[in-house]
Design an enzyme around this catalytic site. Sequence first.
Site, mmCIF file in Angstrom:
data_model
loop_
_atom_site.group_PDB
_atom_site.id
_atom_site.type_symbol
_atom_site.label_atom_id
_atom_site.label_comp_id
_atom_site.label_asym_id
_atom_site.label_seq_id
_atom_site.Cartn_x
_atom_site.Cartn_y
_atom_site.Cartn_z
ATOM 1 N N GLU A 92 0.824 -1.201 0.000
ATOM 2 C CA GLU A 92 0.000 0.000 0.000
ATOM 3 C C GLU A 92 0.860 1.254 0.000
ATOM 4 O O GLU A 92 1.959 1.267 0.553
ATOM 5 C CB GLU A 92 -0.878 0.051 1.262
ATOM 6 C CG GLU A 92 -1.763 -1.137 1.470
ATOM 7 C CD GLU A 92 -2.392 -1.142 2.862
ATOM 8 O OE1 GLU A 92 -2.128 -0.198 3.630
ATOM 9 O OE2 GLU A 92 -3.122 -2.084 3.171
ATOM 10 N N CYS A 105 2.803 8.400 1.803
ATOM 11 C CA CYS A 105 3.285 7.402 2.761
ATOM 12 C C CYS A 105 3.630 6.136 1.983
ATOM 13 O O CYS A 105 2.775 5.573 1.301
ATOM 14 C CB CYS A 105 2.210 7.122 3.811
ATOM 15 S SG CYS A 105 2.677 5.881 5.037
ATOM 16 N N CYS A 112 5.545 -7.356 7.821
ATOM 17 C CA CYS A 112 6.487 -6.773 8.777
ATOM 18 C C CYS A 112 6.833 -7.816 9.822
ATOM 19 O O CYS A 112 5.980 -8.615 10.228
ATOM 20 C CB CYS A 112 5.884 -5.540 9.450
ATOM 21 S SG CYS A 112 7.034 -4.674 10.555
ATOM 22 N N CYS A 116 4.265 -5.428 16.164
ATOM 23 C CA CYS A 116 3.591 -4.442 17.020
ATOM 24 C C CYS A 116 2.087 -4.747 17.063
ATOM 25 O O CYS A 116 1.451 -4.904 16.014
ATOM 26 C CB CYS A 116 3.825 -3.031 16.502
ATOM 27 S SG CYS A 116 5.572 -2.565 16.438
ATOM 28 N N CYS A 119 -0.664 -2.561 15.098
ATOM 29 C CA CYS A 119 -0.474 -2.344 13.667
ATOM 30 C C CYS A 119 -1.076 -3.487 12.854
ATOM 31 O O CYS A 119 -0.749 -4.660 13.081
ATOM 32 C CB CYS A 119 1.020 -2.206 13.357
ATOM 33 S SG CYS A 119 1.371 -1.949 11.612
ATOM 34 N N CYS A 340 -2.103 1.796 8.070
ATOM 35 C CA CYS A 340 -1.091 0.900 7.513
ATOM 36 C C CYS A 340 -1.531 -0.563 7.526
ATOM 37 O O CYS A 340 -1.894 -1.106 8.557
ATOM 38 C CB CYS A 340 0.183 1.060 8.331
ATOM 39 S SG CYS A 340 1.477 -0.087 7.908
#
Length: 373
Positions: A92, A105, A112, A116, A119, A340
């Site tokens: 994205e 962004c 990832c 976290c 997220c 995100c």
Amino acid sequence: MDRRDILELSLAELETWCAERRVARYRAGQVTAWLYQRGVRDFHEMTNVACGLRDELAASFTIGSLTLAKVSRSSDGTQKLLLRLRDGATIESVLIPDGERLTLCVSTQVGCAMGCTFCATATLGFRRHLSRAEIVEQLLLARPLATSDDPPAEPARITNVVFMGMGEPLHNYLGTVGAIETLTASWGVDFSHRRITVSTVGLVPEMQRLLAETQAQLAVSLTSVHERTRSELMPITKKYSVAQLLAACRALPLPRRKRITFEYVLLAGINDRVDDARALARALAGIRCKVNLIPFNPFPGSTLRRSDDVTVARFQDVVRRAGVHATVRESRGPDIAAACGQLVAAEERRARRESRRACDADVIADIDAAMSS
């Protein structure tokens, strides 16, 4: 022979390629001007480049590899781009208008590895790093979509780039720094370093290296200064403690007019109390910084809750009164899942549903065939 993406090359590398073919080095600058200033996608559009060189470039390189799969537009002007990579994975990018600023962004990884809990990208797991070319191409594909709010649909220029999309930029250090070179070089996109911000969960050695090797702005995702709380929210804390992270931030060689941005995601009942605000201000004492308070953006499957507006305002006031500059980031594009990783996660859920339906249809067809035989 597989052709290499020319967006992977620096000017020096392209000059070397030209020299190996006894082509004048200045031709490399002509090519990069077409790529980054004019945004062409076909070597044969480079009209001031010799025809034979255009043919040789086309035989040796591609220009980009991403395709624009979907654009979601919010009522507030935010645009989320779903981009498909050559291997079928999706990432994205988000265009965020804000007055005279238009921020892009960008993502640096597919998924990832940082885990976290607040997220959505973390739910995807880590797939792979993006290349320098794949990061830069996000800007090249977003530029034609850039419009200003006033008057509507007037062409606008992207003014800022933030490395805050999918992935941890400093985990993909080489891809990130390579992209920054292309974005800021006079032969590339020619962005000001001051308008590029890299956000990190706090990979301490890479933070130090980033400031030594680039002039990009640094943002650190902090979210709590309490060791136990931050460890639960951000597993990287088990490797670099809050004390280690803040000590590293104090020691960073910041230019006189530069400061670190600390990002703090506000989570109801977890890190949004007055005592948390006071602890944050104390922990940041002596660091040239500002705090960006970010109300949590809920996503499917998460049990975390967003702090209410009164709590957010109170938290900001406490931090400010303690002498630390604090702002609240306005949520953008909630009607298009602009946070995100949300769009990619939604697309993957849709694909799984369609796959299950297809499997069910195959099973029913097999049963029907068996019963009729």
